[in-house]
Design an enzyme around this catalytic site. Structure first.
Site, PDB file in Angstrom:
ATOM      1  N   ASP A 287       0.865  -1.160   0.000  1.00 55.56           N
ATOM      2  CA  ASP A 287       0.000   0.000   0.000  1.00 55.56           C
ATOM      3  C   ASP A 287       0.916   1.228   0.000  1.00 55.56           C
ATOM      4  OD1 ASP A 287      -3.212   0.578   1.609  1.00 55.56           O
ATOM      5  OD2 ASP A 287      -2.089   1.769   0.154  1.00 55.56           O
TER       6      ASP A 287
HETATM    7  C1  GLC Z   1      -4.339   4.326  -0.112  1.00 58.16           C
HETATM    8  C2  GLC Z   1      -5.211   3.159   0.263  1.00 58.16           C
HETATM    9  C3  GLC Z   1      -5.316   2.105  -0.804  1.00 58.16           C
HETATM   10  C4  GLC Z   1      -5.187   2.739  -2.171  1.00 58.16           C
HETATM   11  C5  GLC Z   1      -3.763   3.285  -2.273  1.00 58.16           C
HETATM   12  C6  GLC Z   1      -3.507   3.964  -3.619  1.00 58.16           C
HETATM   13  O1  GLC Z   1      -3.605   4.748   1.008  1.00 58.16           O
HETATM   14  O2  GLC Z   1      -4.930   2.503   1.486  1.00 58.16           O
HETATM   15  O3  GLC Z   1      -6.574   1.436  -0.632  1.00 58.16           O
HETATM   16  O4  GLC Z   1      -5.415   1.782  -3.187  1.00 58.16           O
HETATM   17  O5  GLC Z   1      -3.454   4.172  -1.218  1.00 58.16           O
HETATM   18  O6  GLC Z   1      -4.283   5.102  -3.734  1.00 58.16           O
END
Ligand code: GLC
Length: 743
Positions: A287
């Site tokens: 993430d």
């Molecule tokens: C965010 C979220 C995730 C998302 C990623 C990219 O922090 O936790 O669900 O897909 O970053 O935007």
């Protein structure tokens, strides 16, 4: 004469690319891998988020000169995050394909989780449809839009099981039940990916957040997760496993720890379960900086340690942070990391790019004038259908609903009466301005000569100055509709709430309007279950409207006036109060169960609230009246490899055609470990015509009876099982049978 970028973009080909076999993909990727330098391999493990870009699709001016652009040209970037503008994507892809040594294309990814340009209901609302087919068809339409934005992958579905509505991301989940979560998770993947990606209108999906992010303590965002392996496997893993079985293209690791180790560097999750047990072949991605955050978790002493732990644990692609980019080469050169691990991760990224056709056509999803492909009639039609099926009717005293279309003076009061801020969090490219407000939907359907509308107050301030006018308006009406709730920005990522009340002065406004003793219909807009006790008691009708996206007002109007019949069922329990949490239907009985769920001395209970929720999982009313009878099974004893057939008659005793979500639960006593009071094992949406009935048949096998037993084996045990079938988790009709593993 050199064509301009726009001319080149307009001339791009979009021929469909035939799918390649897994063997061919592996062969091609392996050949390419052998040509790559170590630095180029590590480049494929990095996802870049350009500082200037955001999901609004900001154009990346002067991309060629930007420092990030130079990384791309040097072949040190594998993918790009959250750029959704065709021309910008075209520029970046050209940098990679035309300037880097091997011309390996980038893939482009962003969060399109409940719609793209068309706003669909939030995922928790969609889950209340209990309709995998609707979700699959909706995702096909959403994929069509995504595939015309230049993107190759969407960070969806989110399949974290959630039992705590304080967590803001409950809005993007499928709710509290493992079986419902699994069924819907697979439907999302099928809808987005459509098999082998040979369709130009398919996009890769990403199962997130692996694993158990929804179990954060206190519902507090990014907080600790701690649970037994049995709890993880029994309740929290099924949604992810369903995605793996549906061959989702990627998995995203979660911010939280599991068993003391950050998920992004958790070998048990990423290798033991995902790779060894599930034989998952796709790639894993962190993430947003979740790898780097190991420094804050204090499980890594520096970024080299982050990179070391993550690559050993099985993380393939690092989102935004550069621990891999900055450290892996040295770690390999100093013998701390085997080149095989780099090759393994790089090969997965290359295979993914071959699989989705990027080497055949790096520009496959890039179109000029992308807006022309958006918000097509079929997409809007599905968004409307999804909204109709997502609304849950929680109360309808004396069938006050549906309303007559003529001759009834309606006062529409509340901050959501004339609001289009109903896209919900993670709205991606959907626009509030394109959402139909409640008043606009009602006006469009029945005209506005009998319709009056005032906000009465804002969503979340202390201003009562609008009360008097609202009261005066309500005084003139035959019926009052309250449109209340929490702001759409009060749920979603980083939006945990410690209170679950309807905020601001709204409750006070409701009490004031109620003092007129007029027929009262309350409609609640929220991204989570809120405390609705007063509304359940004092409204004549109560609807949970979530955030329904573009078709919100139109769908609600159709339901209010009977052009559509509510069929939604709660995918999550609604607590009486935040103090009850966690309150979910499949709890364990405990050694001192309260016989009624009310307070009982020395029994598991509160002195001030009951154990059960205000509204149960699986509950939802209809304008039809459904009754269940003649529950039958075809055998009293189920032997190992047999199937058990369960039949029930669903009667619609009303004069209104209606759809009922028939639900089947099991209960097993005396298992070698405790099992939940009930476990959902099957459901089906069934249309039953007025004054008629339908026989509904389900099949159970030993797999449906299985549970992680005292030896941590997923198996049934030779016990009695009870089957409950009905319209909610409180179904009363039951029948008993025994299971025997061998004759
Ligand atoms: C965010 C979220 C995730 C998302 C990623 C990219 O922090 O936790 O669900 O897909 O970053 O935007």
């Amino acid at each position: 004469m050199q064509l301009s970028l726009e001319q080149q973009l307009s001339a791009l080909s979009h021929e469909e690319i035939p799918a390649k076999s897994k063997a061919e993909i592996h062969r091609l990727a392996t050949i390419l891998l052998q040509k790559m330098t170590l630095a180029e391999k590590i480049g494929q493990l990095f996802q870049l988020a350009p500082p200037e870009a955001n999901v609004e699709g900001l154009k990346w001016e002067h991309a060629e000169s930007n420092a990030s652009a130079q990384l791309i040209s040097a072949g040190k970037v594998g993918s790009i995050l959250s750029v959704v503008d065709s021309l910008t994507i075209f520029k970046l892809q050209k940098l990679a394909v035309e300037h880097s040594r091997l011309g390996i294309p980038l893939f482009f990814a962003a969060d399109m989780i409940h719609g793209c340009r068309t706003g669909f209901p939030i995922n928790l609302a969609l889950a209340c449809s209990f309709d995998p087919e609707l979700i699959e068809n909706s995702c096909k339409q959403i994929a069509y839009e995504i595939a015309h934005t230049g993107l190759n992958l969407t960070f969806s579905p989110m399949v974290d099981l959630v039992r705590d509505p304080r967590w803001g991301r409950v809005m993007e989940s499928n709710g509290e039940d493992p079986y419902l979560n699994s069924q819907l998770a697979a439907a999302y993947v099928r809808g987005y990916q459509q098999g082998d990606f040979s369709s130009n209108y398919s996009v890769a999906a990403c199962c997130k957040h692996f694993a158990a992010y929804g179990a954060i303590e206190g519902g507090r965002e990014y907080n600790t997760v701690d649970m037994s392996e049995r709890e993880l496997r029994q309740h929290y893993l099924p949604g992810y496993k369903a995605c793996a079985e549906a061959e989702v293209a990627s998995f995203m690791t979660s911010f939280n720890i599991y068993d003391g180790v950050p998920a992004t560097a958790n070998k048990f999750l990423l290798r033991d379960i995902l790779r060894n047990e599930w034989q998952y072949q796709g790639f894993t991605i962190s993430d947003y900086t979740s790898s780097y955050e190991m420094l804050d978790h204090k499980t890594a002493k520096d970024e080299a340690d982050v990179a070391l732990q993550c690559i050993l644990a099985g993380l393939d692609h690092e989102m935004v942070s550069t621990s891999y980019l900055d450290n892996l080469e040295t770690l390999v050169e100093t013998g701390k990391v085997s080149l095989n691990l780099i090759d393994e991760a790089t090969l997965r990224i290359l295979q993914f790019k071959f699989q989705i056709g990027l080497f055949d056509n790096p520009y496959k999803h890039i179109y000029a004038n992308q807006e022309q492909y958006m918000r097509k009639p079929e997409t809007l039609r599905l968004a409307h259908e999804a909204a109709l099926k997502s609304v849950v009717l929680l109360k309808n005293e004396q069938s006050i609903l549906p309303l007559k279309k003529n001759g009834v003076k309606i006062a529409l009061i509340g901050p959501f009466a004339d609001s289009n801020q109903v896209v919900g969090a993670w709205g991606s490219l959907a626009k509030d301005a394109e959402c139909t407000s409640l008043v606009a939907g009602i006006s469009a359907l029945v005209g506005n000569e009998n319709l009056m509308c005032l906000p009465g107050c804002a969503i979340n301030d202390h201003d009562r100055s609008g009360f008097a006018a609202a009261l005066e308006l309500a005084q003139q009406a035959d019926v009052v509709i309250l449109a209340l709730g929490e702001d759409q920005e009060m749920s979603g990522e980083a939006k945990s709430r410690a209170y679950l009340n309807i905020p601001g002065m709204q409750n006070e406004l409701a009490i004031l309007i109620k003092s007129l003793a007029k027929p009262l219909i309350s409609i609640i807009f929220s991204g989570r279950p809120l405390e609705l006790g007063w509304y359940a008691e004092h409204s004549d009708a109560l609807l949970q409207a979530w955030f329904l996206g573009n078709e919100s007002g139109n769908a609600l109007a159709n339901l209010l006036f009977g052009d559509a019949n509510p069929s939604g069922k709660l995918a999550m329990s609604f607590p009486y109060t935040v103090g009850q949490i966690p309150v979910y239907y499949n709890q364990y009985k405990t050694g001192r169960p309260s016989p009624t769920g009310e307070y009982s001395l020395f029994r598991s209970s509160f002195i001030d609230v009951p154990n059960y929720p205000l509204f149960h999982f699986g509950f939802g009313l209809s304008y039809s009246k459904f009754e269940y009878k003649n529950l039958e099974i075809d055998k009293e004893l189920l032997i190992a490899l047999q199937q058990l057939t369960v039949c029930v008659e669903v009667c619609n005793t009303s004069g209104v055609n209606g759809t009922e979500v028939v639900q089947l639960y099991i209960e097993c006593a005396n298992f070698s470990v405790v099992r939940p009071l009930r476990e959902l094992k099957a459901f089906r949406r069934v249309l039953v015509a007025a004054n008629s009935s339908k026989i509904v048949e389900f099949t159970l096998t030993k797999r449906d009876l299985a549970y992680y037993n005292i030896e941590m084996k997923f198996t049934p045990e030779d016990r009695k099982y009870v089957v409950y079938v009905g319209g909610s988790s409180q179904a009363e009709l039951s029948v008993e049978f025994s299971y025997q593993s061998e004759v």
